[in-house]
Design an enzyme around this catalytic site. Sequence first.
Site, mmCIF file in Angstrom:
data_model
loop_
_atom_site.group_PDB
_atom_site.id
_atom_site.type_symbol
_atom_site.label_atom_id
_atom_site.label_comp_id
_atom_site.label_asym_id
_atom_site.label_seq_id
_atom_site.Cartn_x
_atom_site.Cartn_y
_atom_site.Cartn_z
ATOM 1 N N PRO A 54 8.116 8.161 39.867
ATOM 2 C CA PRO A 54 7.535 6.828 40.086
ATOM 3 C C PRO A 54 8.563 5.745 39.796
ATOM 4 O O PRO A 54 9.197 5.747 38.742
ATOM 5 C CB PRO A 54 6.367 6.783 39.086
ATOM 6 C CG PRO A 54 6.675 7.837 38.078
ATOM 7 C CD PRO A 54 7.491 8.878 38.756
ATOM 8 N N CYS A 56 9.010 1.470 40.257
ATOM 9 C CA CYS A 56 8.407 0.202 40.642
ATOM 10 C C CYS A 56 9.221 -0.470 41.733
ATOM 11 O O CYS A 56 10.451 -0.509 41.682
ATOM 12 C CB CYS A 56 8.298 -0.718 39.426
ATOM 13 S SG CYS A 56 7.078 -0.175 38.216
ATOM 14 N N ALA A 88 4.146 2.542 39.058
ATOM 15 C CA ALA A 88 3.086 2.226 38.103
ATOM 16 C C ALA A 88 2.087 1.284 38.766
ATOM 17 O O ALA A 88 2.440 0.181 39.194
ATOM 18 C CB ALA A 88 3.677 1.577 36.855
ATOM 19 N N GLN A 130 0.257 6.866 40.094
ATOM 20 C CA GLN A 130 0.458 6.702 38.657
ATOM 21 C C GLN A 130 -0.348 5.493 38.194
ATOM 22 O O GLN A 130 -0.075 4.357 38.599
ATOM 23 C CB GLN A 130 1.937 6.492 38.324
ATOM 24 C CG GLN A 130 2.181 6.465 36.806
ATOM 25 C CD GLN A 130 3.600 6.059 36.448
ATOM 26 O OE1 GLN A 130 4.006 4.929 36.720
ATOM 27 N NE2 GLN A 130 4.344 6.963 35.832
ATOM 28 N N TYR A 212 4.618 1.228 27.481
ATOM 29 C CA TYR A 212 3.440 0.552 28.014
ATOM 30 C C TYR A 212 2.219 0.874 27.140
ATOM 31 O O TYR A 212 2.341 1.526 26.113
ATOM 32 C CB TYR A 212 3.262 0.904 29.485
ATOM 33 C CG TYR A 212 4.451 0.432 30.302
ATOM 34 C CD1 TYR A 212 4.865 -0.900 30.248
ATOM 35 C CD2 TYR A 212 5.205 1.312 31.069
ATOM 36 C CE1 TYR A 212 5.973 -1.343 30.953
ATOM 37 C CE2 TYR A 212 6.319 0.880 31.781
ATOM 38 C CZ TYR A 212 6.705 -0.449 31.717
ATOM 39 O OH TYR A 212 7.809 -0.881 32.406
ATOM 40 N N ARG A 260 2.394 11.207 32.019
ATOM 41 C CA ARG A 260 3.805 10.906 31.731
ATOM 42 C C ARG A 260 3.910 10.407 30.300
ATOM 43 O O ARG A 260 3.157 9.518 29.883
ATOM 44 C CB ARG A 260 4.363 9.871 32.702
ATOM 45 C CG ARG A 260 5.781 9.411 32.325
ATOM 46 C CD ARG A 260 6.499 8.662 33.422
ATOM 47 N NE ARG A 260 7.397 9.555 34.151
ATOM 48 C CZ ARG A 260 8.469 9.152 34.831
ATOM 49 N NH1 ARG A 260 8.778 7.868 34.896
ATOM 50 N NH2 ARG A 260 9.236 10.024 35.454
ATOM 51 N N LEU A 328 18.660 11.265 35.433
ATOM 52 C CA LEU A 328 20.028 11.457 35.917
ATOM 53 C C LEU A 328 20.290 12.880 36.396
ATOM 54 O O LEU A 328 21.392 13.412 36.235
ATOM 55 C CB LEU A 328 21.043 11.056 34.845
ATOM 56 C CG LEU A 328 20.998 9.579 34.409
ATOM 57 C CD1 LEU A 328 22.116 9.287 33.421
ATOM 58 C CD2 LEU A 328 21.091 8.650 35.617
ATOM 59 N N GLY A 350 14.761 10.068 40.655
ATOM 60 C CA GLY A 350 14.435 8.653 40.705
ATOM 61 C C GLY A 350 15.481 7.834 41.427
ATOM 62 O O GLY A 350 15.441 7.665 42.648
ATOM 63 N N ARG A 351 16.453 7.325 40.677
ATOM 64 C CA ARG A 351 17.439 6.424 41.271
ATOM 65 C C ARG A 351 18.224 7.074 42.402
ATOM 66 O O ARG A 351 18.580 6.418 43.381
ATOM 67 C CB ARG A 351 18.366 5.893 40.183
ATOM 68 C CG ARG A 351 17.750 4.752 39.396
ATOM 69 C CD ARG A 351 18.556 4.400 38.165
ATOM 70 N NE ARG A 351 18.300 5.331 37.066
ATOM 71 C CZ ARG A 351 18.754 5.163 35.834
ATOM 72 N NH1 ARG A 351 19.499 4.098 35.552
ATOM 73 N NH2 ARG A 351 18.472 6.033 34.889
#
Length: 390
Positions: A54, A56, A88, A130, A212, A260, A328, A350-351
């Site tokens: 996930p 944003c 999210a 999510q 969060y 998560r 990573l 992710g990235r």
Amino acid sequence: MSTSTSTTTTTDANAAAAGAPLGSATADGSTVPALFRPLALRGLTVRNRVWLAPMCQYSAVEGVPGDWHLVHLAARAHGGFGLLLTEATAVVPEGRITPQDTGLWSDEQEHAWARVVDVVHAAGAPVAVQLAHAGRKASTYRPWDTRRGTVPPEDGGWPTVAPSAVAFEGYAEPTAMTTEQVQDVVRAFADAAARADRAGFDAVEVHAAHGYLLHQFLSPLSNHRADAYGGTPENRARLLREVVAAVRAAWPEDKPVLVRVSATDWVEGGLTPDDVAAALVSLDGVDLVDVSSGGLVPATIPVGTGYQVPLARHVGEVTGLPVSAVGLLTDATEAEAVLVAGDADAVMVGRAALRDPMWPLRAAHELGVPVAPDGPAPWPAQYLRGTFAG
């Protein structure tokens, strides 16, 4: 860590057919790498174990996902990811990280998400939403904005809430939640889960990580309450237990629930992997734990390739639940090694997925998975002329 429980099963149909150990691969495709073995959670079978983390996008209007979200997720479904997780998605307006976050508290949002889900399904992938509440880290500027900190009401922001009136560094002080407000959050998660089911989502993930709201309740660094939701580890985990139970009750029995978590706060006096594992063991109806870390307070984190993988392995071993690893994991052989070693049951990308929507198909090529109709490397027919094999 793949285990079987009364609520969760994992399957490895391709491995059984090939008669090969998990993760072995050959150039001619006689066996299938671990990354491209299916995984079953309840009634959902995911085509491979490379999942979209996930992330944003900060591009919604009044919580409604638009064309950006549709194209973003559809591209990665066509790119071969097994399970896609949305960003999210706030269960209430004041739970958004930024005013541009997606939500799932209104009919308009539900209908917009249904459009996205349909397109992802047409691309051959399941998708999970999510569900989140940002708590004291809500009402902030987008990362690329020149401004930082809390967005004031005159610029579209709002007052924030948290377990205690303790601010995140650089943000406005939140208001400590009343018991009634806490219960409202539980209901909001359940209502959002029901909307997610109507929208066609295949799985739901409860966001209890990265500082969060649910993470704020779990950690003694941010939860200074003296009522039933604070003090002891059991009390601090109460909100997470109630949210997961409410989501599970509102969610179809054959669809999985993921959680998560941040497995450590990375600071003395904060949550440890054992603390988080103990909280997870108290939950009912969880099918997989998405293991990340940090985000609650500023900390020195030893960021590097696979730096969170040991956390995932530990949580899996202690809880007996399937886990995913993230952080990573940008190289196909590194990601494959995580699964072969038994450190996790799936990996989140992710990235690297932002840079390369076809990361899974590139990984399949690098691991020797052949391009074949209905094979483990799900190339769209329209793109076959562009395979990495030439």
